[in-house]
Motif scaffolding. Sequence first.
Motif, mmCIF file in Angstrom:
data_model
loop_
_atom_site.group_PDB
_atom_site.id
_atom_site.type_symbol
_atom_site.label_atom_id
_atom_site.label_comp_id
_atom_site.label_asym_id
_atom_site.label_seq_id
_atom_site.Cartn_x
_atom_site.Cartn_y
_atom_site.Cartn_z
ATOM 1 N N ASP A 9 0.845 -1.191 0.000
ATOM 2 C CA ASP A 9 0.000 0.000 0.000
ATOM 3 C C ASP A 9 0.885 1.247 0.000
ATOM 4 O OD1 ASP A 9 -1.841 1.988 0.345
ATOM 5 O OD2 ASP A 9 -2.628 1.258 2.260
ATOM 6 N N PHE A 10 0.904 1.981 -1.113
ATOM 7 C CA PHE A 10 1.737 3.177 -1.232
ATOM 8 C C PHE A 10 1.320 4.286 -0.271
ATOM 9 C CE2 PHE A 10 3.433 2.767 -5.861
ATOM 10 C CZ PHE A 10 4.135 1.642 -5.465
ATOM 11 N N SER A 11 0.086 4.229 0.219
ATOM 12 C CA SER A 11 -0.430 5.324 1.040
ATOM 13 C C SER A 11 -0.023 5.222 2.508
ATOM 14 C CB SER A 11 -1.958 5.380 0.944
ATOM 15 O OG SER A 11 -2.549 4.222 1.535
ATOM 16 N N LEU A 12 0.746 4.217 2.874
ATOM 17 C CA LEU A 12 1.172 4.081 4.269
ATOM 18 C C LEU A 12 1.880 5.359 4.733
ATOM 19 C CD1 LEU A 12 2.678 0.467 4.469
ATOM 20 C CD2 LEU A 12 0.645 1.319 5.652
ATOM 21 N N LEU A 15 5.687 5.649 4.903
ATOM 22 C CA LEU A 15 6.474 5.764 3.676
ATOM 23 C C LEU A 15 6.624 7.215 3.222
ATOM 24 C CD1 LEU A 15 5.030 2.757 1.622
ATOM 25 C CD2 LEU A 15 7.220 2.860 2.835
ATOM 26 N N ASP A 16 5.977 8.139 3.926
ATOM 27 C CA ASP A 16 6.024 9.548 3.532
ATOM 28 C C ASP A 16 7.456 10.075 3.464
ATOM 29 O OD1 ASP A 16 3.301 9.600 3.352
ATOM 30 O OD2 ASP A 16 2.959 10.756 5.182
ATOM 31 N N VAL A 17 8.305 9.654 4.400
ATOM 32 C CA VAL A 17 9.675 10.179 4.441
ATOM 33 C C VAL A 17 10.449 9.836 3.169
ATOM 34 C CG1 VAL A 17 9.865 10.196 6.942
ATOM 35 C CG2 VAL A 17 10.479 8.133 5.697
ATOM 36 N N PHE A 18 10.088 8.753 2.521
ATOM 37 C CA PHE A 18 10.786 8.333 1.313
ATOM 38 C C PHE A 18 10.130 8.849 0.035
ATOM 39 C CE2 PHE A 18 11.566 4.819 4.387
ATOM 40 C CZ PHE A 18 12.938 4.970 4.505
ATOM 41 N N ALA A 19 8.842 9.179 0.107
ATOM 42 C CA ALA A 19 8.114 9.445 -1.131
ATOM 43 C C ALA A 19 7.413 10.793 -1.209
ATOM 44 C CB ALA A 19 7.071 8.344 -1.347
ATOM 45 N N ARG A 20 6.990 11.356 -0.086
ATOM 46 C CA ARG A 20 6.099 12.509 -0.182
ATOM 47 C C ARG A 20 6.555 13.761 0.561
ATOM 48 N NH1 ARG A 20 2.921 7.935 -0.660
ATOM 49 N NH2 ARG A 20 3.010 7.456 1.558
ATOM 50 N N LEU A 21 7.463 13.652 1.499
ATOM 51 C CA LEU A 21 7.916 14.835 2.227
ATOM 52 C C LEU A 21 9.025 15.546 1.459
ATOM 53 C CD1 LEU A 21 8.028 13.642 5.952
ATOM 54 C CD2 LEU A 21 6.163 14.730 4.702
ATOM 55 N N TYR A 82 11.199 -1.657 4.844
ATOM 56 C CA TYR A 82 10.189 -1.734 3.786
ATOM 57 C C TYR A 82 10.852 -2.209 2.500
ATOM 58 C CZ TYR A 82 7.467 0.997 7.079
ATOM 59 O OH TYR A 82 6.815 1.429 8.208
ATOM 60 N N THR A 83 10.193 -3.124 1.811
ATOM 61 C CA THR A 83 10.827 -3.709 0.636
ATOM 62 C C THR A 83 9.822 -4.002 -0.471
ATOM 63 O OG1 THR A 83 12.316 -5.481 -0.101
ATOM 64 C CG2 THR A 83 10.598 -6.085 1.469
ATOM 65 N N ALA A 84 10.349 -4.019 -1.693
ATOM 66 C CA ALA A 84 9.568 -4.364 -2.884
ATOM 67 C C ALA A 84 10.573 -4.549 -4.012
ATOM 68 C CB ALA A 84 8.559 -3.268 -3.214
ATOM 69 N N ALA A 90 10.631 2.382 -7.604
ATOM 70 C CA ALA A 90 10.780 3.555 -8.465
ATOM 71 C C ALA A 90 9.444 4.280 -8.610
ATOM 72 C CB ALA A 90 11.310 3.134 -9.833
ATOM 73 N N GLU A 91 8.369 3.521 -8.683
ATOM 74 C CA GLU A 91 7.031 4.116 -8.767
ATOM 75 C C GLU A 91 6.695 4.865 -7.481
ATOM 76 O OE1 GLU A 91 2.391 2.668 -9.502
ATOM 77 O OE2 GLU A 91 4.060 1.280 -9.866
ATOM 78 N N LEU A 92 7.132 4.322 -6.356
ATOM 79 C CA LEU A 92 6.864 4.945 -5.059
ATOM 80 C C LEU A 92 7.666 6.225 -4.871
ATOM 81 C CD1 LEU A 92 5.791 4.930 -2.084
ATOM 82 C CD2 LEU A 92 7.791 3.524 -1.526
ATOM 83 N N THR A 93 8.975 6.158 -5.123
ATOM 84 C CA THR A 93 9.857 7.282 -4.820
ATOM 85 C C THR A 93 9.959 8.298 -5.947
ATOM 86 O OG1 THR A 93 11.806 6.103 -5.654
ATOM 87 C CG2 THR A 93 11.258 5.820 -3.317
ATOM 88 N N GLY A 94 9.650 7.871 -7.171
ATOM 89 C CA GLY A 94 9.770 8.771 -8.305
ATOM 90 C C GLY A 94 11.132 8.734 -8.963
ATOM 91 N N PHE A 95 12.017 7.849 -8.511
ATOM 92 C CA PHE A 95 13.337 7.709 -9.126
ATOM 93 C C PHE A 95 13.840 6.286 -8.907
ATOM 94 C CE2 PHE A 95 13.854 9.266 -4.799
ATOM 95 C CZ PHE A 95 14.809 8.405 -4.267
ATOM 96 N N GLN A 96 14.788 5.874 -9.749
ATOM 97 C CA GLN A 96 15.382 4.554 -9.600
ATOM 98 C C GLN A 96 16.368 4.562 -8.435
ATOM 99 O OE1 GLN A 96 14.828 1.681 -11.104
ATOM 100 N NE2 GLN A 96 13.466 2.328 -12.754
ATOM 101 N N LEU A 97 16.275 3.575 -7.563
ATOM 102 C CA LEU A 97 17.227 3.447 -6.462
ATOM 103 C C LEU A 97 18.500 2.814 -7.015
ATOM 104 C CD1 LEU A 97 14.586 3.898 -4.834
ATOM 105 C CD2 LEU A 97 15.533 2.384 -3.095
ATOM 106 N N THR A 98 19.378 3.660 -7.547
ATOM 107 C CA THR A 98 20.579 3.139 -8.199
ATOM 108 C C THR A 98 21.477 2.386 -7.226
ATOM 109 O OG1 THR A 98 21.673 5.280 -7.855
ATOM 110 C CG2 THR A 98 20.573 4.919 -9.971
#
Length: 204
Positions: A9-12, A15-21, A82-84, A90-98
């Motif tokens: 669930d992306f809305s957790l 996960l905000d610290v990694f994706a939305r803040l 958290y893992t996937a 990449a869909e969650l964070t908006g960038f590839q985790l190189t």
Amino acid sequence: MSNIIEISDFSLPNLDVFARLTETQLRNRLEPEMGIFIAESTKVIGLALDAGCEPISLLMERKYIAGQAHGIISRCGDIPVYTADRNLLAELTGFQLTRGVLCAMRRPHLPSVEEVCAGASRVAVLERIADSTNMGAIFRSAAALGIDAVLLTPSCCDPLCRRGVRVSMGTIFQVPWARIGSEPSQWPQQGMKILRKLGFKTVA
């Protein structure tokens, strides 16, 4: 013991610290002691842990759990991991985790100018470094040149933003640093007085 959580669930909110803040929201100007920064790659996270930074949670590709990040997970205790797979992250964070691994960490206590300069003979004072990539590169150079401490004037950007930390390759956690003044009006006159009082002379 590690707490592995498969992302479904992306809305957790966690996960905000990694994706939305934003970087500003992570920094938390109103309550600096509650601020957070993001470290990327096992090497950088390891150096942050060595420096005493407190981990909050990890985000990584599934394959890293038993691979490159195994040691980091062990050092972080029972924080959420958290893992996937790569594409989902990449869909969650908006960038590839190189580098495959991100760690949200508490911002460390920022020492005073006097504390970081105690026993130092060579100190680099940075003015108007507004680009985080440049900031990270300067810290890397300071470490290579054996600079004892780095002082940031009020016009400098935040060294602990994600890009700055990544480009520094973790040297931000190895070279002591502090801010010399919190307002633009405190530099250069007031700041230079502090440096002279501490026995330093400017050479450039």
